[in-house]
Motif scaffolding. Structure first.
Motif, PDB file in Angstrom:
ATOM      1  N   ALA A  43      88.337  26.510 -42.583  1.00 42.85           N
ATOM      2  CA  ALA A  43      87.239  26.362 -43.548  1.00 42.85           C
ATOM      3  C   ALA A  43      86.716  27.737 -43.958  1.00 42.85           C
ATOM      4  CB  ALA A  43      86.109  25.526 -42.947  1.00 42.85           C
ATOM      5  N   LEU A  44      86.655  28.621 -42.964  1.00 40.14           N
ATOM      6  CA  LEU A  44      86.185  29.986 -43.235  1.00 40.14           C
ATOM      7  C   LEU A  44      87.136  30.694 -44.197  1.00 40.14           C
ATOM      8  CD1 LEU A  44      83.931  32.035 -41.976  1.00 40.14           C
ATOM      9  CD2 LEU A  44      85.877  32.996 -40.781  1.00 40.14           C
ATOM     10  N   GLN A  45      88.429  30.488 -43.958  1.00 41.31           N
ATOM     11  CA  GLN A  45      89.422  31.131 -44.825  1.00 41.31           C
ATOM     12  C   GLN A  45      89.358  30.597 -46.253  1.00 41.31           C
ATOM     13  OE1 GLN A  45      93.182  30.744 -42.825  1.00 41.31           O
ATOM     14  NE2 GLN A  45      92.505  32.167 -41.228  1.00 41.31           N
ATOM     15  N   LYS A  46      89.115  29.294 -46.331  1.00 43.45           N
ATOM     16  CA  LYS A  46      89.027  28.661 -47.649  1.00 43.45           C
ATOM     17  C   LYS A  46      87.880  29.289 -48.441  1.00 43.45           C
ATOM     18  CE  LYS A  46      90.231  25.268 -50.488  1.00 43.45           C
ATOM     19  NZ  LYS A  46      89.815  26.155 -51.566  1.00 43.45           N
TER      20      LYS A  46
ATOM     21  N   LYS B  29      79.126  23.076 -39.137  1.00 39.32           N
ATOM     22  CA  LYS B  29      79.407  21.646 -39.362  1.00 39.32           C
ATOM     23  C   LYS B  29      80.805  21.293 -38.868  1.00 39.32           C
ATOM     24  CE  LYS B  29      75.758  20.071 -41.689  1.00 39.32           C
ATOM     25  NZ  LYS B  29      74.980  18.891 -41.320  1.00 39.32           N
ATOM     26  N   VAL B  30      81.769  22.151 -39.222  1.00 40.48           N
ATOM     27  CA  VAL B  30      83.143  21.871 -38.809  1.00 40.48           C
ATOM     28  C   VAL B  30      83.273  21.920 -37.285  1.00 40.48           C
ATOM     29  CG1 VAL B  30      85.570  22.513 -39.057  1.00 40.48           C
ATOM     30  CG2 VAL B  30      84.039  22.743 -41.001  1.00 40.48           C
ATOM     31  N   LEU B  31      82.461  22.761 -36.649  1.00 40.13           N
ATOM     32  CA  LEU B  31      82.474  22.795 -35.179  1.00 40.13           C
ATOM     33  C   LEU B  31      81.786  21.557 -34.602  1.00 40.13           C
ATOM     34  CD1 LEU B  31      81.710  26.535 -34.305  1.00 40.13           C
ATOM     35  CD2 LEU B  31      83.836  25.302 -33.909  1.00 40.13           C
ATOM     36  N   GLY B  32      81.166  20.756 -35.468  1.00 43.87           N
ATOM     37  CA  GLY B  32      80.594  19.491 -35.009  1.00 43.87           C
ATOM     38  C   GLY B  32      79.090  19.498 -34.821  1.00 43.87           C
ATOM     39  N   ALA B 123      77.744  40.153 -33.997  1.00 44.04           N
ATOM     40  CA  ALA B 123      77.993  41.294 -34.878  1.00 44.04           C
ATOM     41  C   ALA B 123      78.782  40.861 -36.105  1.00 44.04           C
ATOM     42  CB  ALA B 123      78.747  42.377 -34.117  1.00 44.04           C
ATOM     43  N   LYS B 124      78.387  41.386 -37.261  1.00 41.52           N
ATOM     44  CA  LYS B 124      79.177  41.205 -38.471  1.00 41.52           C
ATOM     45  C   LYS B 124      80.198  42.321 -38.513  1.00 41.52           C
ATOM     46  CE  LYS B 124      75.492  39.490 -41.479  1.00 41.52           C
ATOM     47  NZ  LYS B 124      74.661  39.915 -42.609  1.00 41.52           N
ATOM     48  N   PRO B 125      81.401  42.124 -38.962  1.00 44.17           N
ATOM     49  CA  PRO B 125      81.929  40.840 -39.390  1.00 44.17           C
ATOM     50  C   PRO B 125      82.259  39.939 -38.201  1.00 44.17           C
ATOM     51  CG  PRO B 125      83.627  42.523 -39.519  1.00 44.17           C
ATOM     52  CD  PRO B 125      82.368  43.213 -39.092  1.00 44.17           C
ATOM     53  N   PHE B 126      82.049  38.637 -38.365  1.00 46.73           N
ATOM     54  CA  PHE B 126      82.266  37.723 -37.250  1.00 46.73           C
ATOM     55  C   PHE B 126      83.423  36.773 -37.555  1.00 46.73           C
ATOM     56  CE2 PHE B 126      78.855  36.178 -39.995  1.00 46.73           C
ATOM     57  CZ  PHE B 126      79.431  35.008 -40.461  1.00 46.73           C
ATOM     58  N   THR B 127      83.955  36.180 -36.490  1.00 46.02           N
ATOM     59  CA  THR B 127      84.963  35.137 -36.648  1.00 46.02           C
ATOM     60  C   THR B 127      84.381  33.849 -36.062  1.00 46.02           C
ATOM     61  OG1 THR B 127      85.919  35.516 -34.484  1.00 46.02           O
ATOM     62  CG2 THR B 127      86.826  36.815 -36.292  1.00 46.02           C
ATOM     63  N   ILE B 128      85.052  32.747 -36.324  1.00 46.15           N
ATOM     64  CA  ILE B 128      84.620  31.473 -35.746  1.00 46.15           C
ATOM     65  C   ILE B 128      84.645  31.565 -34.223  1.00 46.15           C
ATOM     66  CG2 ILE B 128      85.224  29.030 -35.509  1.00 46.15           C
ATOM     67  CD1 ILE B 128      84.087  29.719 -38.209  1.00 46.15           C
ATOM     68  N   LYS B 129      85.649  32.270 -33.719  1.00 49.32           N
ATOM     69  CA  LYS B 129      85.780  32.403 -32.274  1.00 49.32           C
ATOM     70  C   LYS B 129      84.535  33.094 -31.694  1.00 49.32           C
ATOM     71  CE  LYS B 129      89.282  33.903 -29.006  1.00 49.32           C
ATOM     72  NZ  LYS B 129      88.985  35.312 -28.674  1.00 49.32           N
ATOM     73  N   ASN B 130      84.068  34.147 -32.386  1.00 47.29           N
ATOM     74  CA  ASN B 130      82.853  34.834 -31.927  1.00 47.29           C
ATOM     75  C   ASN B 130      81.676  33.869 -31.849  1.00 47.29           C
ATOM     76  OD1 ASN B 130      83.640  37.625 -34.095  1.00 47.29           O
ATOM     77  ND2 ASN B 130      84.166  37.338 -31.935  1.00 47.29           N
ATOM     78  N   ILE B 131      81.517  33.067 -32.912  1.00 45.96           N
ATOM     79  CA  ILE B 131      80.389  32.131 -32.943  1.00 45.96           C
ATOM     80  C   ILE B 131      80.505  31.148 -31.784  1.00 45.96           C
ATOM     81  CG2 ILE B 131      79.190  30.347 -34.287  1.00 45.96           C
ATOM     82  CD1 ILE B 131      80.275  31.700 -36.820  1.00 45.96           C
ATOM     83  N   GLY B 132      81.721  30.614 -31.596  1.00 46.24           N
ATOM     84  CA  GLY B 132      81.966  29.670 -30.503  1.00 46.24           C
ATOM     85  C   GLY B 132      81.626  30.273 -29.154  1.00 46.24           C
ATOM     86  N   GLU B 133      82.029  31.528 -28.946  1.00 47.27           N
ATOM     87  CA  GLU B 133      81.767  32.179 -27.661  1.00 47.27           C
ATOM     88  C   GLU B 133      80.271  32.334 -27.402  1.00 47.27           C
ATOM     89  OE1 GLU B 133      85.882  34.821 -27.524  1.00 47.27           O
ATOM     90  OE2 GLU B 133      84.002  35.736 -28.172  1.00 47.27           O
ATOM     91  N   LYS B 134      79.537  32.689 -28.470  1.00 45.86           N
ATOM     92  CA  LYS B 134      78.085  32.865 -28.311  1.00 45.86           C
ATOM     93  C   LYS B 134      77.427  31.518 -28.005  1.00 45.86           C
ATOM     94  CE  LYS B 134      78.324  37.199 -29.302  1.00 45.86           C
ATOM     95  NZ  LYS B 134      78.167  38.216 -28.262  1.00 45.86           N
TER      96      LYS B 134
END
Lengths: 167, 183
Positions: A43-46, B29-32, B123-134
């Motif tokens: 979704a992020l990539q999109k 949202k996608v993470l639920g 920290a920016k730039p972030f990835t989904i993985k970073n958000i999940g870990e936090k």
């Protein structure tokens, strides 16, 4: 009865409500499923596909501020403040969407636009050099480190920085 | 191994860049995550939390579980907002986990946020993985809150590290002047 000492420190230890809410009371290790992570990453990539358009909007704003610096030198202080903010917004995000060069150029722009006094024509020229480099990145969709083009753009920007810093 | 169910989690998201805001809302949202309340800056966020406190039925949320806020915003930035959350009498929950998003990663900046009682820095730039870990860190490794004359926030000692030399901590749980509140 001995007098009670005043409280110096309070420790608050609460039960982990958030854990109960998200993991239930079942024992065992809980995680975020790799599928959910992958879906979110997709979704992020999109959304990242819209990133160049969004950055183009910010670059136009930078250009406007640069124009103001040239036309109304007495307002440079305000323009630099505006530019400094836009650069901050940009530098945080480029890398997330596959444009680390935008981040690195924005970082450089951010680095010298904090000044409010002694703003010279050279500084204003330097803003233009940054704006031009960013525009080239977005126009050419130069993602990642940009290979040869990226290297050239970085070099010419660095040359400009050196030139105007010396001058 | 089971998965977290974020469906009942209420997140307050404070971010002034519209692009990043919609991006974060989508990712959560996608993470639920069941409910994401997104506002534009610290002032809006304070207003929102006051409404949660005073008219929860109307807002439709009893309690915010996690705050995710950008740092650099106008007119009220993330630090001023964090200060309000941790210290103001009108704050509905002074203990709420607070994640600060920032591209200011200079050590003194991080320290400044820590002294104000931040839980996590993203920290920016972030990835989904970073958000999940936090998120996982907030859920799995909550810290006790410490209240002294000049600090209120999560314990700044994250890990138990054996001191190299004599332990200079003056107070233990049993010392006079130490009060432990459980809930």
């Amino acid at each position: 009865m001995a007098e009670k000492k005043p409280v110096i420190v309070r420790f608050y230890r609460f039960k982990n409500r958030l854990k109960e809410k998200t993991a239930g009371l079942a024992p065992g290790k809980v995680s975020i499923s790799p599928e959910a992570l992958e879906a979110a990453e997709k979704a992020l990539q999109k959304m990242a596909e819209d990133y160049p358009d969004w950055v183009s909007g910010l670059i136009v704003k930078l250009q406007e501020q640069h124009g103001r610096c040239v036309d109304t030198p007495e307002k440079r202080r305000d323009c630099f403040e505006a530019i400094h903010h836009i650069a901050h917004d940009m530098k945080g995000q480029g890398g997330t969407f596959g444009y680390p060069l935008i981040t690195s150029f924005a970082d450089s722009l951010y680095g010298f636009t904090h000044i409010r006094d002694g703003i010279s024509d050279h500084h204003v020229e330097l803003i233009k050099a940054h704006v031009d480099a960013m525009r080239a990145i977005i126009r050419g969709r130069v993602s990642g480190d940009g290979g040869e083009i990226g290297k050239k753009l970085t070099e010419s920007l660095n040359e400009a920085i050196e030139k105007y810093n010396k001058a | 191994m089971s998965d977290y169910d974020f469906d009942r989690v209420n997140v307050l998201l404070v971010e002034d860049s519209q692009f990043i805001r919609s991006l974060l809302v989508n990712s959560l949202k996608v993470l639920g995550v069941g409910n994401v309340y997104a506002v534009e800056h610290g002032g809006d966020a304070i207003h929102f939390l006051q409404r949660v406190k005073n008219e929860p039925m109307r807002v439709g949320v009893q309690q915010i579980d996690i705050i995710i806020s950008n740092w650099d915003m106008h007119p009220i930035d993330g630090m001023m907002f964090l200060r309000w959350v941790r210290r103001h009498k009108d704050s509905p929950d002074r203990f709420v986990p607070f994640m600060m998003i920032t591209s200011y990663t200079e050590p003194e900046r991080v320290l400044q946020a820590r002294e104000m009682g931040v839980n996590e820095m993203l920290a920016k730039p972030f990835t989904i993985k970073n958000i999940g870990e936090k998120l996982i860190s907030i859920i799995e490794r909550p810290r006790q809150f410490v209240h002294t004359k000049d600090y209120f926030g999560p314990d700044r000692r994250r890990q138990h590290v054996e001191p190299d030399g004599p332990d200079r901590r003056v107070l233990t749980d049993k010392s006079e002047g130490v009060e432990i509140i459980r809930g």
